[in-house]
Each structure stands twice: as C-alpha cells, then as structure tokens.
Scaffold this active site. Structure first.
Site, PDB file in Angstrom:
ATOM      1  N   LEU A   1       0.850  -1.188   0.000  1.00 55.14           N
ATOM      2  CA  LEU A   1       0.000   0.000   0.000  1.00 55.14           C
ATOM      3  C   LEU A   1       0.888   1.240   0.000  1.00 55.14           C
ATOM      4  O   LEU A   1       1.603   1.504   0.965  1.00 55.14           O
ATOM      5  CB  LEU A   1      -0.927  -0.012   1.220  1.00 55.14           C
ATOM      6  CG  LEU A   1      -1.768  -1.289   1.404  1.00 55.14           C
ATOM      7  CD1 LEU A   1      -2.773  -1.099   2.537  1.00 55.14           C
ATOM      8  CD2 LEU A   1      -2.469  -1.680   0.118  1.00 55.14           C
TER       9      LEU A   1
ATOM     10  N   ARG B   1       2.226  15.832   5.717  1.00 56.01           N
ATOM     11  CA  ARG B   1       3.181  16.383   6.688  1.00 56.01           C
ATOM     12  C   ARG B   1       4.615  16.340   6.190  1.00 56.01           C
ATOM     13  O   ARG B   1       5.528  16.792   6.879  1.00 56.01           O
ATOM     14  CB  ARG B   1       3.059  15.618   8.008  1.00 56.01           C
ATOM     15  CG  ARG B   1       1.739  15.894   8.744  1.00 56.01           C
ATOM     16  CD  ARG B   1       1.511  14.909   9.864  1.00 56.01           C
ATOM     17  NE  ARG B   1       2.596  14.910  10.826  1.00 56.01           N
ATOM     18  CZ  ARG B   1       2.828  13.925  11.681  1.00 56.01           C
ATOM     19  NH1 ARG B   1       2.024  12.863  11.686  1.00 56.01           N
ATOM     20  NH2 ARG B   1       3.835  13.991  12.522  1.00 56.01           N
TER      21      ARG B   1
ATOM     22  N   GLY C   1      -9.418   4.351   2.495  1.00 58.15           N
ATOM     23  CA  GLY C   1      -8.946   3.489   3.564  1.00 58.15           C
ATOM     24  C   GLY C   1      -8.145   2.295   3.073  1.00 58.15           C
ATOM     25  O   GLY C   1      -8.083   1.993   1.885  1.00 58.15           O
ATOM     26  N   THR C   2      -7.542   1.592   4.033  1.00 59.80           N
ATOM     27  CA  THR C   2      -6.648   0.476   3.711  1.00 59.80           C
ATOM     28  C   THR C   2      -7.404  -0.712   3.109  1.00 59.80           C
ATOM     29  O   THR C   2      -6.881  -1.387   2.211  1.00 59.80           O
ATOM     30  CB  THR C   2      -5.905   0.034   4.976  1.00 59.80           C
ATOM     31  OG1 THR C   2      -6.860  -0.203   6.028  1.00 59.80           O
ATOM     32  CG2 THR C   2      -4.914   1.099   5.421  1.00 59.80           C
TER      33      THR C   2
ATOM     34  N   ALA D   1      53.717  18.072 -10.184  1.00 59.02           N
ATOM     35  CA  ALA D   1      52.625  18.952  -9.774  1.00 59.02           C
ATOM     36  C   ALA D   1      52.181  19.839 -10.927  1.00 59.02           C
ATOM     37  O   ALA D   1      52.999  20.353 -11.691  1.00 59.02           O
ATOM     38  CB  ALA D   1      53.066  19.804  -8.599  1.00 59.02           C
TER      39      ALA D   1
ATOM     40  N   ASN E   1      42.626  16.485 -22.672  1.00 59.76           N
ATOM     41  CA  ASN E   1      41.962  15.409 -23.402  1.00 59.76           C
ATOM     42  C   ASN E   1      40.789  15.862 -24.253  1.00 59.76           C
ATOM     43  O   ASN E   1      40.203  15.057 -24.961  1.00 59.76           O
ATOM     44  CB  ASN E   1      41.478  14.344 -22.412  1.00 59.76           C
ATOM     45  CG  ASN E   1      40.550  14.916 -21.345  1.00 59.76           C
ATOM     46  OD1 ASN E   1      40.642  16.088 -21.003  1.00 59.76           O
ATOM     47  ND2 ASN E   1      39.667  14.095 -20.817  1.00 59.76           N
TER      48      ASN E   1
END
Length: 462
Positions: free
Chosen positions: A11, A18, A81-82, A382, A388
């Site tokens: 479900l 909220r 409802g469920t 460094a 590329n």
C-alpha cells in the site's frame, strides 16, 4: 506454505501531507533510496508469485520512478482506507495461497520477521504483526479474549473505548491473510466508523467469526514497524537504520571511529582490520579488503579498494578500482572508469578520470589525469594536465613505463610519451616523444632592463 502462491500487496497511496513536499511520500529517500524501494527489495527477497503496488491519485510519479516491469500497479481513486486499497489488488490475487500486506512507508521490516509471519499464516490462520508500545496513542489496539488470550478484534483509536485505549499491544498493519477468505472479507467491509473509511483491520473480527485462527508475531525490533509521516520521522528512522548498519560492522570487526557518524547508502562489504574514520559516506556497492583505512569525510561510491590501501580524508572516489597498498588523497577525486594497480599514489588535489595507472606510479600534487593510460613507475609532477578535450571530442594520452613528467606540463592528446622519457617542467607536449630522452618546450627566458611595474592612478578628489 507453497511460496509460489505468495501474493504481496504494498500500500503506497499515502498522501504525505506532513512531508511538505511535491514528492510522493513513498519516494522520499532513506539511506539513499526511496522508502518504497526498501519495501520492494524486501518483498523481492521473499520470491512472491505476484507483487501489486497500490498508489494514489496524483502519485503517477511513483510507478514512473520505480519502473519495474515485474510489478503490478493499481491506482486507488478515491482513497477510502486500507481495506479499499487492498480491494484494488483483488483482480490479481488468486483464491489459493496467502497475501502479505505491506506498506510503502514502513521500510525497515526485516526478511526474517516477514518469513516468520508468513510461516504462521495458512489456510485457516491469519497472521498479524504486532508490537507492544509504552505510548500506543494513534494506533489500532489488539483486543484479546480475557479467558483464552486469543485475538478478538482490532479497534482503531478513534473508535476505541477508554479501557481499550489503555491496551499497549498495537496493530502494525502488516498481516498475512489466507486468500480463500480475503475476497469475501473485503467485500463485507463497511465504513460506518469515525473516519468513514473501509478498515482492513475489520477483517480480523470477520476471521474470528468464521473460525479462522488469528496468530500474532512480534518483530525483533520495534523500529521494523515504524512508518514515516513527516521529515522528523524520516530523519529519526535514518539514524536508526545507520546505527543498525554500524552495529553490524562493529560485530564483524570493523573499527569505526564513531558509529554515530557513518552513512551507508547501499552495500558495504569489509575484510579484516578495516578502519573507518568519522563522517564517511558509502554509496552503491563498496568493497573494502583487509587492512584498508578510510579517512574522515570521504565519499566512496561503487568502489573496490584492495588490501592495505589508505584513503586519506576528504577524498571522493566513484566507480573505480583501487589496487593493493595504494595511497589516495587527501582531497583527491577519482572519477568513474579509473583503475589503479598496486602501490599507486594519488595525492592532494589530484583528479583522475577514466584512466588506468599501472603499479608504482605517482601523481602527488595538483594534477588532472583524464582519458589516459599510465605505465609502471611513472612520476607525474605537480600541475600536470592531460588535455583530453578539444571542445568537441575526447582523446587519449598514453604515458609508457618509467616516464618522468616535470611540473606544470600540458600533454595535448592524442599523444604518446615513450618509455623512459623525461618531460621538462613547464612544457607543452603536442607530439609523441622518443624513448629515453629529455623533451621540453619553453620560451627563452628574458630580463627586460628599465621595465617598470604599472601603478594605480590616484582617485580624483571630490
């Protein structure tokens, strides 16, 4: 029970008001994936015959986001409802077997708990998952016969009497129902209650009336049944989940600097003597072999790190393979498609993308290595950049074994730096270099006599 006859109904039609978000509640992420996906992954592990997901009005983004062709989707409009939600799945549920009811916003129910619940249910038994809460406010109460202790009904709080509200055992909503009764029970549901909804829980009283035994099962942890209705609850469940994952790692012998400061958003596998510092995030599928050390504030996604390698703090590694005894970071970024062989060093502020570096090679400072193949025992100075990209296409740089690249060098791909080459600092290399020779490109150094540095003009006075 014949597992091939197991149906699962999830479900996922909750409105999530909220959550204060346009995103459907069940798509909010927990540990890096939607709440609903946690439930579906658990359901999949039970090898059901069918899995049907019920989603609500306005929730079309749910099936679009999940995009799993093995699932059956059914829309609940309006949402009454469920019990009404499960009715939408009835065309896909056979008359034999068992239907397991799960919820898309209850993500952490364990496979072990559900297997126990399924094993309890049968042709003449309805299985309920229940828990005892010190404060059961808001939940449906499990009402039992005073003489036998058997379940008599589930009473929702708004319909409960004062004495029933004092009951601490509550209904989680998760249940395993025999299919031979499910169809008829659902069609008998009525909505004459405080909510005006069709409660799935009313089938419990029907089961008792029809002589079907109601058995209860408890999870190992109460949080297995915790649902999400707000961002506060979601954040709380996230910490519960992460704490559980951290405890599993500790039990396996992983050393965590602080178990409360780790986030696992996928699968993390660890060997022996692995050490993880604070505030590390693991996404996707991550494997750390024996002796790996992960520094603070590091993010690893879909990575394998071989034994005894060290990832220094603030590094980001994604979709890459790291060999044995490598040293990465701090502040290194390893991007997808990268493979480092044993004893490779990638230092601070070095970025590597879609490249392979062979054993013993080093790029210790401030460099970019992209779309490159680097041989053994190469030193990259460094500020070196493999250039590329020409604005339209990507090209490869090949650096063969035993090459020394001086600082601040640009290698303009496609280019090959031959074995044993030395590239002088500050060079821009546009053509292949010969082996075992020094190659450099520099403008002649000049000193200009009489040159003066410009100065600022004074501001005019008002």
């Amino acid at each position: 029970m014949n597992v091939s006859k197991l149906n699962i109904v999830v479900l996922a039609a909750g409105l999530g008001k909220r959550m204060y978000s346009v995103l459907p509640k069940v798509l909010h992420p927990l540990a890096g994936k939607p709440l609903l996906m946690h439930v579906l992954d658990t359901a999949r592990a039970l090898s059901p015959h069918t899995t049907c997901v019920i989603y609500g009005h306005g929730g079309e983004t749910v099936p679009q986001t999940i995009a799993d062709e093995s699932l059956i989707w059914a829309q609940q409009v309006p949402q009454l409802g469920t019990g009404h939600a499960v009715m939408q799945a009835l065309p896909h549920i056979e008359k034999e077997g068992i239907t397991l009811i799960l919820y898309g916003d209850v993500p952490l129910t364990s496979i072990e708990t559900l297997k126990k619940l399924i094993a309890t249910a049968g042709k003449q038994t309805l299985g309920l998952l229940t828990v005892e809460l010190p404060d059961p406010a808001g939940y449906g109460r499990i009402v039992r016969h005073s003489e036998t202790g058997e379940v008599a009904a589930i009473i929702e709080e708004k319909d409960a009497s004062e004495s029933q509200r004092s009951i601490g055992e509550i209904n989680t909503g998760i249940m395993a129902v025999p299919n031979r009764y499910l169809h008829s029970w659902l069609y008998k549901l009525e909505n004459n209650n405080a909510q005006g909804e069709y409660y799935l829980t009313d089938i419990v009283a029907m089961a008792v009336k029809d002589g079907v035994k109601v058995e209860t099962v408890n999870p190992a942890y109460v949080w297995e049944t915790t649902g999400v209705n707000s961002k506060v609850q979601l954040a709380g469940l996230e910490r519960i989940y992460q704490t559980a994952q951290a405890n599993k790692l500790l039990e396996q012998g992983v050393a965590l600097a602080d178990p409360s400061r780790i986030d696992i958003r996928g699968k993390l596998s660890c060997g022996r003597d692995v050490m993880i510092d604070i505030n590390c995030i693991f996404e996707g599928d991550v494997q750390l072999d024996d002796g790996v050390k992960v520094g603070a504030h590091t993010i690893l996604k879909d990575v394998r790190v071989a034994a005894d390698s060290v990832i220094a703090p603030f590094s980001l590694i994604e979709a890459a393979e790291i060999g044995r005894n490598c040293r990465i970071g701090p502040y290194a970024r390893i991007r997808p498609g990268t493979r480092l062989e044993d004893e490779v060093h990638i230092g601070n502020f070095v970025e590597v993308k879609n490249s392979a570096l062979a054993a013993g090679s080093k790029a210790n400072h401030l460099s970019y290595i992209g779309d490159a193949v680097v041989g053994r025992s190469v030193n990259i100075g460094a500020g070196t950049i493999t250039c590329n990209y020409d604005g339209a296409n990507k090209y490869q740089t090949i650096i063969e074994d035993d090459v020394f690249v001086g600082s601040d060098t640009q290698l303009i791909a496609p280019v090959r730096v031959a074995r044993g080459s030395t590239i002088g600092a500050g060079s821009t290399i546009t053509r292949d270099t010969p082996p075992d020779m020094l190659t450099l490109s520099r403008a002649k150094q000049l000193s200009i006599d009489g040159w003066k540095r410009p100065v600022k003009k004074p501001k005019p006075k008002n």
